[in-house]
Write an enzyme that holds these catalytic residues in place. Structure first.
Site, PDB file in Angstrom:
ATOM      1  N   CYS A  82      -0.347 -12.459  38.308  1.00  0.00           N
ATOM      2  CA  CYS A  82       0.386 -12.248  37.053  1.00  0.00           C
ATOM      3  C   CYS A  82      -0.263 -11.127  36.270  1.00  0.00           C
ATOM      4  O   CYS A  82      -1.218 -11.363  35.530  1.00  0.00           O
ATOM      5  CB  CYS A  82       0.346 -13.514  36.205  1.00  0.00           C
ATOM      6  SG  CYS A  82       1.429 -14.763  36.845  1.00  0.00           S
ATOM      7  N   ILE A  83       0.215  -9.918  36.459  1.00  0.00           N
ATOM      8  CA  ILE A  83      -0.259  -8.816  35.621  1.00  0.00           C
ATOM      9  C   ILE A  83       0.945  -7.999  35.181  1.00  0.00           C
ATOM     10  O   ILE A  83       1.987  -7.992  35.825  1.00  0.00           O
ATOM     11  CB  ILE A  83      -1.297  -7.902  36.323  1.00  0.00           C
ATOM     12  CG1 ILE A  83      -0.788  -7.374  37.648  1.00  0.00           C
ATOM     13  CG2 ILE A  83      -2.629  -8.611  36.478  1.00  0.00           C
ATOM     14  CD1 ILE A  83      -1.716  -6.339  38.278  1.00  0.00           C
TER      15      ILE A  83
END
Length: 162
Positions: A82-83
């Site tokens: 999750c970036i």
């Protein structure tokens, strides 16, 4: 196009990772290995992940999932990364991210890998995917967090040579 970026990558491999197709017949699924960056808790690790490209790439971002176990605030416990750079383009309805931090069609496997490597070196605990890891990272980075990361690094080294 995914095939073009494959050829480009093979010509100039980037420090700290390798990438290639899982199966030559499917240009949408890649396997990448990230080498834990030096001078971080992840140093010495070999973290394998899959990059799955949508059919409308590069308009939309690929999804990235670690196959090797990794303990990190920005990696969900199931391995999903999750970036910002992998988030759908446009406005963030929660207001955390500026549109230019999110996916843009100019991004490549290379820019994704560079972002992920810098994420390993410098976790963002503001909007964590793994709340437990984020809490440990904030409260005691050299205690429980460090121990869990060290265990992942050891396991990744054993698996790398299977």
């Amino acid at each position: 196009h995914a095939a073009a970026s494959q050829q480009k990558l093979n010509k100039n491999p980037v420090e700290g990772f390798s990438a290639g197709l899982i199966d030559d017949d499917d240009i949408y699924k890649w396997e990448v290995v990230i080498i834990g960056p030096q001078d971080t808790l992840f140093e010495g690790g070999f973290f394998k992940a899959y990059l799955t490209f949508p059919y409308d790439y590069p308009l939309r971002p690929p999804k990235m999932k670690f196959i090797t176990e990794i303990w990190h605030p920005n990696v969900a416990k199931n391995g999903d990364v999750c970036i910002s750079i992998l988030h759908e383009p446009g406005e963030d309805k929660f207001g955390y991210e500026k549109p230019e931090e999110r996916w843009l069609p100019i991004h490549t496997v290379e820019t994704i890998m560079i972002s992920v490597i810098s994420m390993l070196a410098d976790p963002n605990s503001d909007s964590p995917a793994n709340v437990d890891a984020a809490k440990e990272w904030r409260e005691d980075p050299n205690g429980e967090f460090k121990r869990k990361v060290a265990r992942c690094v050891r396991k990744s080294q054993e698996m790398a040579f299977d």
